[in-house]
Design a protein around this motif. Sequence first.
Motif, PDB file in Angstrom:
ATOM      1  N   LYS A 199       4.402   3.923  -6.672  1.00  0.00           N
ATOM      2  CA  LYS A 199       4.995   3.390  -7.905  1.00  0.00           C
ATOM      3  C   LYS A 199       4.570   4.194  -9.132  1.00  0.00           C
ATOM      4  CE  LYS A 199       7.652   0.444  -9.891  1.00  0.00           C
ATOM      5  NZ  LYS A 199       7.099  -0.534 -10.817  1.00  0.00           N
ATOM      6  N   LEU A 200       3.309   4.571  -9.170  1.00  0.00           N
ATOM      7  CA  LEU A 200       2.814   5.282 -10.346  1.00  0.00           C
ATOM      8  C   LEU A 200       2.945   6.801 -10.219  1.00  0.00           C
ATOM      9  CD1 LEU A 200      -0.356   3.125 -11.046  1.00  0.00           C
ATOM     10  CD2 LEU A 200       1.662   3.293 -12.486  1.00  0.00           C
ATOM     11  N   GLY A 201       3.136   7.262  -8.999  1.00  0.00           N
ATOM     12  CA  GLY A 201       3.293   8.693  -8.815  1.00  0.00           C
ATOM     13  C   GLY A 201       2.053   9.501  -9.136  1.00  0.00           C
ATOM     14  N   MET A 202       0.890   8.915  -8.934  1.00  0.00           N
ATOM     15  CA  MET A 202      -0.341   9.618  -9.272  1.00  0.00           C
ATOM     16  C   MET A 202      -1.015  10.176  -8.021  1.00  0.00           C
ATOM     17  SD  MET A 202      -2.721   6.302 -10.120  1.00  0.00           S
ATOM     18  CE  MET A 202      -4.176   7.209 -10.567  1.00  0.00           C
ATOM     19  N   ALA A 203      -1.902  11.131  -8.245  1.00  0.00           N
ATOM     20  CA  ALA A 203      -2.604  11.753  -7.131  1.00  0.00           C
ATOM     21  C   ALA A 203      -3.475  10.721  -6.415  1.00  0.00           C
ATOM     22  CB  ALA A 203      -3.469  12.905  -7.629  1.00  0.00           C
ATOM     23  N   LYS A 204      -3.541  10.845  -5.108  1.00  0.00           N
ATOM     24  CA  LYS A 204      -4.254   9.843  -4.323  1.00  0.00           C
ATOM     25  C   LYS A 204      -5.752   9.861  -4.571  1.00  0.00           C
ATOM     26  CE  LYS A 204      -2.682  10.626  -0.102  1.00  0.00           C
ATOM     27  NZ  LYS A 204      -2.376  10.187   1.286  1.00  0.00           N
ATOM     28  N   ASN A 205      -6.297  11.043  -4.813  1.00  0.00           N
ATOM     29  CA  ASN A 205      -7.743  11.084  -5.068  1.00  0.00           C
ATOM     30  C   ASN A 205      -8.085  10.363  -6.368  1.00  0.00           C
ATOM     31  OD1 ASN A 205      -6.373  13.027  -6.477  1.00  0.00           O
ATOM     32  ND2 ASN A 205      -7.941  14.591  -6.252  1.00  0.00           N
ATOM     33  N   SER A 256      -6.099   3.383 -15.566  1.00  0.00           N
ATOM     34  CA  SER A 256      -6.529   2.032 -15.199  1.00  0.00           C
ATOM     35  C   SER A 256      -5.583   0.945 -15.702  1.00  0.00           C
ATOM     36  CB  SER A 256      -7.941   1.769 -15.724  1.00  0.00           C
ATOM     37  OG  SER A 256      -8.863   2.584 -15.030  1.00  0.00           O
ATOM     38  N   LEU A 257      -5.171   1.038 -16.943  1.00  0.00           N
ATOM     39  CA  LEU A 257      -4.319  -0.019 -17.479  1.00  0.00           C
ATOM     40  C   LEU A 257      -2.966  -0.064 -16.780  1.00  0.00           C
ATOM     41  CD1 LEU A 257      -5.234   0.229 -21.247  1.00  0.00           C
ATOM     42  CD2 LEU A 257      -5.473  -1.786 -19.802  1.00  0.00           C
ATOM     43  N   LEU A 258      -2.476   1.092 -16.373  1.00  0.00           N
ATOM     44  CA  LEU A 258      -1.197   1.096 -15.666  1.00  0.00           C
ATOM     45  C   LEU A 258      -1.350   0.512 -14.275  1.00  0.00           C
ATOM     46  CD1 LEU A 258       0.188   4.550 -16.823  1.00  0.00           C
ATOM     47  CD2 LEU A 258       0.774   2.272 -17.662  1.00  0.00           C
ATOM     48  N   ILE A 259      -2.501   0.764 -13.648  1.00  0.00           N
ATOM     49  CA  ILE A 259      -2.758   0.156 -12.341  1.00  0.00           C
ATOM     50  C   ILE A 259      -2.810  -1.359 -12.483  1.00  0.00           C
ATOM     51  CG2 ILE A 259      -4.475  -0.086 -10.520  1.00  0.00           C
ATOM     52  CD1 ILE A 259      -5.234   2.887 -11.087  1.00  0.00           C
ATOM     53  N   ILE A 260      -3.484  -1.826 -13.529  1.00  0.00           N
ATOM     54  CA  ILE A 260      -3.581  -3.271 -13.739  1.00  0.00           C
ATOM     55  C   ILE A 260      -2.200  -3.859 -14.032  1.00  0.00           C
ATOM     56  CG2 ILE A 260      -4.536  -5.055 -15.248  1.00  0.00           C
ATOM     57  CD1 ILE A 260      -6.988  -3.189 -15.624  1.00  0.00           C
ATOM     58  N   ARG A 261      -1.420  -3.140 -14.807  1.00  0.00           N
ATOM     59  CA  ARG A 261      -0.044  -3.603 -15.071  1.00  0.00           C
ATOM     60  C   ARG A 261       0.709  -3.805 -13.764  1.00  0.00           C
ATOM     61  NH1 ARG A 261       4.961   0.039 -16.250  1.00  0.00           N
ATOM     62  NH2 ARG A 261       3.542   1.550 -15.369  1.00  0.00           N
ATOM     63  N   GLU A 262       0.611  -2.849 -12.859  1.00  0.00           N
ATOM     64  CA  GLU A 262       1.316  -2.987 -11.588  1.00  0.00           C
ATOM     65  C   GLU A 262       0.726  -4.122 -10.764  1.00  0.00           C
ATOM     66  OE1 GLU A 262       4.040  -1.584 -11.115  1.00  0.00           O
ATOM     67  OE2 GLU A 262       3.906  -0.214 -12.808  1.00  0.00           O
ATOM     68  N   ALA A 263      -0.591  -4.261 -10.832  1.00  0.00           N
ATOM     69  CA  ALA A 263      -1.234  -5.347 -10.077  1.00  0.00           C
ATOM     70  C   ALA A 263      -0.759  -6.701 -10.599  1.00  0.00           C
ATOM     71  CB  ALA A 263      -2.754  -5.221 -10.185  1.00  0.00           C
ATOM     72  N   LEU A 264      -0.570  -6.802 -11.896  1.00  0.00           N
ATOM     73  CA  LEU A 264      -0.062  -8.055 -12.460  1.00  0.00           C
ATOM     74  C   LEU A 264       1.362  -8.325 -11.977  1.00  0.00           C
ATOM     75  CD1 LEU A 264      -1.468  -7.776 -16.078  1.00  0.00           C
ATOM     76  CD2 LEU A 264      -1.867  -9.686 -14.520  1.00  0.00           C
ATOM     77  N   PHE A 265       2.061  -7.255 -11.632  1.00  0.00           N
ATOM     78  CA  PHE A 265       3.405  -7.425 -11.095  1.00  0.00           C
ATOM     79  C   PHE A 265       3.401  -7.750  -9.622  1.00  0.00           C
ATOM     80  CE2 PHE A 265       5.310  -5.478 -14.831  1.00  0.00           C
ATOM     81  CZ  PHE A 265       6.413  -6.291 -14.946  1.00  0.00           C
ATOM     82  N   GLY A 266       2.217  -7.731  -9.018  1.00  0.00           N
ATOM     83  CA  GLY A 266       2.129  -8.139  -7.633  1.00  0.00           C
ATOM     84  C   GLY A 266       1.785  -7.029  -6.663  1.00  0.00           C
ATOM     85  N   LEU A 267       1.655  -5.812  -7.118  1.00  0.00           N
ATOM     86  CA  LEU A 267       1.267  -4.744  -6.193  1.00  0.00           C
ATOM     87  C   LEU A 267      -0.170  -4.964  -5.737  1.00  0.00           C
ATOM     88  CD1 LEU A 267       2.851  -1.410  -7.403  1.00  0.00           C
ATOM     89  CD2 LEU A 267       3.882  -3.421  -6.388  1.00  0.00           C
ATOM     90  N   ARG A 268      -0.409  -4.617  -4.484  1.00  0.00           N
ATOM     91  CA  ARG A 268      -1.727  -4.854  -3.934  1.00  0.00           C
ATOM     92  C   ARG A 268      -2.224  -3.707  -3.066  1.00  0.00           C
ATOM     93  NH1 ARG A 268      -2.971 -10.275  -2.174  1.00  0.00           N
ATOM     94  NH2 ARG A 268      -2.262 -11.768  -3.748  1.00  0.00           N
ATOM     95  N   ARG A 269      -1.342  -2.941  -2.510  1.00  0.00           N
ATOM     96  CA  ARG A 269      -1.757  -1.945  -1.533  1.00  0.00           C
ATOM     97  C   ARG A 269      -1.861  -0.564  -2.152  1.00  0.00           C
ATOM     98  NH1 ARG A 269      -0.823  -4.179   3.853  1.00  0.00           N
ATOM     99  NH2 ARG A 269      -0.760  -2.061   4.630  1.00  0.00           N
ATOM    100  N   PHE A 270      -2.808   0.213  -1.611  1.00  0.00           N
ATOM    101  CA  PHE A 270      -3.034   1.588  -2.070  1.00  0.00           C
ATOM    102  C   PHE A 270      -1.719   2.351  -2.180  1.00  0.00           C
ATOM    103  CE2 PHE A 270      -4.001   6.027  -1.659  1.00  0.00           C
ATOM    104  CZ  PHE A 270      -5.180   6.196  -2.352  1.00  0.00           C
ATOM    105  N   GLY A 271      -0.951   2.327  -1.111  1.00  0.00           N
ATOM    106  CA  GLY A 271       0.286   3.089  -1.088  1.00  0.00           C
ATOM    107  C   GLY A 271       1.301   2.606  -2.109  1.00  0.00           C
ATOM    108  N   GLU A 272       1.307   1.317  -2.377  1.00  0.00           N
ATOM    109  CA  GLU A 272       2.219   0.786  -3.385  1.00  0.00           C
ATOM    110  C   GLU A 272       1.900   1.356  -4.765  1.00  0.00           C
ATOM    111  OE1 GLU A 272       3.486  -3.667  -1.926  1.00  0.00           O
ATOM    112  OE2 GLU A 272       1.484  -3.463  -2.766  1.00  0.00           O
ATOM    113  N   PHE A 273       0.615   1.325  -5.119  1.00  0.00           N
ATOM    114  CA  PHE A 273       0.219   1.879  -6.403  1.00  0.00           C
ATOM    115  C   PHE A 273       0.565   3.361  -6.465  1.00  0.00           C
ATOM    116  CE2 PHE A 273      -2.878  -1.710  -6.114  1.00  0.00           C
ATOM    117  CZ  PHE A 273      -2.480  -2.384  -7.252  1.00  0.00           C
ATOM    118  N   GLN A 274       0.262   4.046  -5.379  1.00  0.00           N
ATOM    119  CA  GLN A 274       0.430   5.492  -5.385  1.00  0.00           C
ATOM    120  C   GLN A 274       1.902   5.878  -5.569  1.00  0.00           C
ATOM    121  OE1 GLN A 274       1.356   8.129  -2.814  1.00  0.00           O
ATOM    122  NE2 GLN A 274       0.793   9.519  -4.476  1.00  0.00           N
TER     123      GLN A 274
END
Lengths: 155, 155
Positions: free
Chosen positions: A46-52, A26-44
Amino acid sequence: MVKRTSFEGDGCPIARSLEAIGDWWSLLIIREALFGLRRFGEFQSKLGMAKNILSVRLRSMVDHGILALAPASDGSAYQEYVLTPKGRGVYPILVALRQWSEEFDEHPEQIATILVDRAKGRPVKKLEMRAEDGRLLSPADTMLKPRPASRRRSA
Amino acid sequence: MVKRTSFEGDGCPIARSLEAIGDWWSLLIIREALFGLRRFGEFQSKLGMAKNILSVRLRSMVDHGILALAPASDGSAYQEYVLTPKGRGVYPILVALRQWSEEFDEHPEQIATILVDRAKGRPVKKLEMRAEDGRLLSPADTMLKPRPASRRRSA
DNA sequence: CAACATAGTTTCATAATGCAACCACTGGAG
DNA sequence: CTCCAGTGGTTGCATTATGAAACTATGTTG
């Protein structure tokens, strides 16, 4: 029941925070969101995490009021995840985590980035805890007090 | 390998912090340690967690240099877990988590304690981020800079 | 409409968590 | 020294969470 223990009813505010953002991603997702990421695919990507897992985390944070679903932004029919004020309020937690690594990490040469003052390009100071009157406080200068009981009604 | 992803090699200092203390229990153990708890049984009964999990967490934090094993204190032959400077350095992270709950929790009436200035008994201010010259910084006043490459040898 | 991209869900294997039971060692009482 | 409760774990087993890959349902583009 052998579920993972929940801190939801706990009176400790630290435990309550962990209930919402105390997992691995969660905190890494929020970190990316603070950088401006917004879309599912962007998070996925950038973070290299499983989609589920990403899916579960995003839903959980929406439920906790940390992220909100916004209808678009670039005109497409897709949705975006945007930080709420509560989500942006996580910023100091991220700074504290970052500074802890910067100060104590055993392999500081592996740390890729440092947080700097945009105006001067110089590292920011460590987070400071101050009293209402501005005095700088150390941990020993603080204590925990029971929350004053708020009368439930009547003005 | 389907192991839980590790952030150990990651360049992000936030991820590196989470690698060490980003699980469900470590921060609560450190919180209790900051309050003075030292013995296995004290942690176990105060936190109400399973002993095997506590055992694994304590060992992990000793390995990470957050806790250290001390030979005694009350004269008995048992061991104690005491915070290292790195462990005490977690304090700002706990304050940040606490303040986030205090500000944004949906059920603030369930929060049992507030952090106050010992001298005045008044709540502490929110953590402040400042530049080297003392200017108060907002998130927008900061940016990330690549860590300057440290020459590996030669003076 | 065909082909591709986005945003997920489903399935299945593995790892982490939690409870309970068990075990080793300590420290006293007798 | 022996017995025995308390401390500090470990082990076994059941349940839950995580992760990779395959699959699906829309959206979007040519």
